[in-house]
Motif scaffolding. Structure first.
Motif, PDB file in Angstrom:
ATOM      1  N   ARG A  50       0.848  -1.183   0.000  1.00 37.73           N
ATOM      2  CA  ARG A  50       0.000   0.000   0.000  1.00 37.73           C
ATOM      3  C   ARG A  50       0.882   1.231   0.000  1.00 37.73           C
ATOM      4  N   VAL A  71      -1.041   8.398   1.437  1.00 43.92           N
ATOM      5  CA  VAL A  71      -1.690   9.423   0.617  1.00 43.92           C
ATOM      6  C   VAL A  71      -1.401  10.763   1.273  1.00 43.92           C
ATOM      7  N   ARG A 107      -3.392   8.963   6.159  1.00 44.73           N
ATOM      8  CA  ARG A 107      -4.213   8.400   5.086  1.00 44.73           C
ATOM      9  C   ARG A 107      -3.431   7.346   4.309  1.00 44.73           C
ATOM     10  N   ASP A 147      -3.672   4.483   0.857  1.00 48.05           N
ATOM     11  CA  ASP A 147      -4.330   3.862  -0.286  1.00 48.05           C
ATOM     12  C   ASP A 147      -3.972   2.384  -0.213  1.00 48.05           C
ATOM     13  N   ARG A 151      -4.208   0.026  -2.115  1.00 47.09           N
ATOM     14  CA  ARG A 151      -3.988  -0.636  -3.400  1.00 47.09           C
ATOM     15  C   ARG A 151      -2.501  -0.956  -3.544  1.00 47.09           C
TER      16      ARG A 151
END
Length: 536
Positions: free
Chosen positions: A194, A197, A204, A206, A208
Motif C-alpha cells: 500500500r 496518501v 491516510r 491507499d 492498493r
C-alpha cells in the motif's frame, strides 16, 4: 522568436524566409545521421512533408564543423536553404530542435494540422550551452512510471536542450530495475502492499498495491531513445541507505543481529527508513553483481550511487558492524559509510566509469574520483569543488520541483518551500564564493522531481512545467551571474509563445493563475514549509 532556452545570439532577417513544401529536402553527412533521422521523423509527422534526401547546398542541410564544441551549432536560414552547422551529433540535434521551434507550435504535433504554410523565418543564429551537465532527476522508485511516460519525459527534456536524465531507480519504497542474477529484486522488492496518501501526519493510506519495474530491454530502449535525442541516462542505485526494498527481498543484506530482517517488507511510508545495508564483504559482492548488470545497460560515464540519508543507528547497535569498523581500522560509522562509497568508487573506476553521489558522501572523507550532487544547499558543492571534485548543483532550496509553486490551499499536496517560476529563473548554479579554478568544477546543474506526492505523468507535468523551462534557460543560456540582473519580464514574454509548444506536446503544466480544478487534490495533506528558504 520566443526561443527557450535563449540562444547565444540571433538576428532575424525578415526578407529571407524559407517556405517549405513537398520538394524540400533534408541532407546530412553520416556522422550526423542520428540528428537527420530525428528531424525527418519529427517534422514529417507534424507537417506531412516527406523531406527526402537531397543534394548539398539546398533544402535543409546539416553540416559538421570540428572547430565548434560538440554541443555548439550555428543556424542560418535563407530562401531555399537552411543550414545547421554543428560541432558534433549533439550540437546537430540541438540545432534541429531550434529549427523545429522556428516552425511554430504546430511542428510539435504528431499529425499534420495543415498541408501547407510551413515557413522557416530567415535568421542567423549562434548557440551553445553554458554547462555540460543539464539534468533532471525523475524518481520512479517512490511511484513507478510506465516506460511510455519515461520516453515522453525524455522528449520533454530534449525539447528544452536538457541532456541528462537522472533515473532514481531504487529506494526504500521500491526497486525498479531487473537484475537477472537476483530475481527477488523484481519479484519481491518491486512492489509494496500500500502507499501513504499525502504527508504522514494525515494518516491516510491507499490500500492498493503499487509497483512495477523495467526489464533490462526496457531500459536499453530508454537509453537508446534518449541517445537519439542527445540525452544521457544516468542510473541511480541508492546505497547504503534507502535500501529497505532490497533488504525485504534479500534479508541477509540487512543488519540481522539487531533487527528481524526476514519480517521486513517493502516500506509503505514516505521518508527515510532506518533499515540499511550491513557493511559486510558479502553485501559488497551482492551490489557488485547488481552494478555489473547496470553497467551493461547504461553506457553513461557517471553512475549515481546515492550515499544520502543513511541512518547509522543499526550500525551503532550491531556487533557485526562494530567489528567491521575495528577490522578496517576506522574511527566511526561515518567512516564506515565512506569505506563503502570509496570501495565502489574504485570498483567503477577500474571499469572506466565514475561515481557520483549526494553530498553526504563527503562525510567521513570523499572518495578520490567521486563527483558530488549538492542537494542540501551549496555548502557541500563548495567544499567538493574547492577540494578538486566535480559538482552538479541541485540545491533543494532552489530546484526541487516537487516543492510547491505558490502559497495557498489550492496547490495539490503542497510540499516544501514556495518556489515560483521567477525563483527558478533567478537560480544561479555557481556560488560567488568559488574562485575561478573551483568554479570550473561546477560541471552543471540539475532539477529534481521526487515522486512521493506525484503518482502519474500528469502530476509530474504540473510540478515540472513551466518551471523546467526556466531551469533549462538557467542551465543553457549565458544569463547574468547576478540573479537580480536577469530579464525575467523578457523571459515571461517568450514563455507565452512557449506555452503553446507545451500545449502541442500535451504537457499539463501549471497555469499562471493557479491549478485547473482537476489538478487540485482537495483534502490531501502536504508538508509545506512556512517562510523563505534558508540562505544557502
Amino acid at each position: 522568436m520566443d526561443l527557450i532556452p535563449a540562444p547565444v545570439s540571433s538576428v532575424r532577417l525578415p526578407d529571407q524566409d524559407f517556405p517549405l513544401d513537398r520538394t524540400t529536402t533534408l541532407t546530412a553527412p553520416p556522422e550526423l545521421a542520428g540528428a537527420e533521422r530525428w528531424l525527418r521523423s519529427s517534422l514529417t509527422a507534424a507537417t506531412g512533408l516527406p523531406l527526402a534526401p537531397g543534394r548539398p547546398g539546398e533544402g535543409v542541410e546539416l553540416l559538421l564543423d570540428a572547430a565548434l564544441a560538440g554541443e555548439a551549432y550555428r543556424l542560418s536560414v535563407r530562401p531555399g536553404h537552411a543550414v545547421i552547422t554543428a560541432g558534433g551529433p549533439a550540437g546537430a540535434l540541438w540545432g534541429a530542435q531550434t529549427l523545429r521551434r522556428l516552425l511554430g507550435p504546430d511542428a510539435y504535433r504528431r499529425a499534420p494540422l495543415r498541408p501547407s504554410g510551413w515557413v522557416l523565418p530567415g535568421v542567423d543564429l549562434t548557440d551553445g550551452p553554458r554547462f555540460g551537465w543539464r539534468g533532471a532527476l525523475l524518481d520512479v522508485a517512490r511511484h513507478f512510471l510506465p516506460k511510455s511516460d519515461v520516453l515522453r519525459f525524455v522528449d520533454q527534456l530534449s525539447a528544452h536542450k536538457l541532456n541528462v536524465l537522472h533515473l532514481h531507480l531504487t529506494d526504500d519504497q521500491g526497486w525498479r530495475v531487473e537484475i537477472k542474477r537476483y530475481p527477488g529484486l523484481t519479484e519481491r522488492a518491486s512492489w509494496r502492499e500500500r502507499s501513504m496518501v499525502g504527508y504522514r501526519s494525515a494518516g491516510r493510506r491507499d490500500d492498493r498495491p503499487h509497483g512495477g519495474f523495467y526489464t533490462q530491454d526496457d531500459l536499453r530502449e530508454i537509453v537508446a531513445y534518449a541517445a537519439e535525442r542527445a540525452v544521457t541516462v544516468v542510473p541511480e542505485i541508492d546505497l547504503p541507505g534507502h535500501t529497505q526494498a532490497a533488504v525485504a527481498a534479500y534479508p541477509e543484506l540487512g543488519n540481522t543481529d539487531v533487527v528481524d530482517t526476514g519480517a521486513l517488507g517493502v516500506w509503505t511510508d514516505w521518508g527515510v527508513s532506518h533499515n540499511v545495508l550491513n557493511p559486510s564483504e558479502a553485501t559488497l559482492r551482492f551490489f557488485e553483481g547488481v552494478l555489473e548488470e547496470v553497467l551493461e545497460i547504461f553506457p553513461s560515464e557517471f553512475v549515481h550511487l546515492g550515499g544520502d540519508e543513511c541512518p547509522k543507528e543499526q550500525w551503532k547497535d550491531s556487533a557485526a558492524a562494530q567489528a567491521r569498523i575495528r577490522e578496517l581500522g576506522l574511527s566511526n560509522e561515518d567512516e564506515l559509510q565512506s569505506h563503502i562509497i570509496r570501495h565502489f568508487d574504485r570498483w567503477l573506476a577500474e571499469r572506466g566509469r565514475r561515481l557520483i553521489g549526494w553530498d553526504e558522501i563527503l562525510e567521513g572523507g570523499l572518495a578520490p574520483g567521486a563527483a558530488v550532487s549538492s542537494w542540501r544547499g551549496y555548502s557541500g558543492g563548495i567544499a567538493a569543488a574547492q577540494a578538486g571534485h566535480d559538482v552538479v548543483m541541485c540545491p533543494e532550496q532552489h530546484v526541487y520541483l516537487d516543492h510547491r509553486q505558490a502559497p495557498g490551499e489550492r496547490e495539490p499536496v503542497p510540499v516544501g518551500f514556495v518556489r515560483t517560476l521567477e525563483d527558478v529563473y533567478r537560480f544561479e548554479p555557481v556560488p560567488a564564493q568559488l574562485d575561478q579554478e573551483a568554479a570550473r568544477r561546477v560541471i552543471g546543474t540539475q532539477a529534481n522531481l521526487w515522486s512521493e506526492f506525484m503518482d502519474s505523468a500528469r502530476d509530474i507535468d504540473y510540478r515540472a512545467f513551466p518551471r523546467l523551462a526556466a531551469f533549462a534557460e538557467v542551465a543553457w543560456s549565458a544569463l547574468p551571474a547576478d540573479p537580480a540582473a536577469r530579464d525575467f519580464a523578457g523571459f515571461e514574454q517568450r514563455l507565452a509563445g512557449h506555452l503553446e509548444v507545451l500545449d502541442a506536446l500535451g504537457v499539463e503544466y501549471r497555469p499562471a493563475g493557479g491549478p485547473h480544478p482537476w489538478q487540485t487534490r482537495p483534502g490531501v495533506q502536504g508538508r509545506p514549509i512556512d517562510g523563505p528558504p534558508p540562505a544557502v
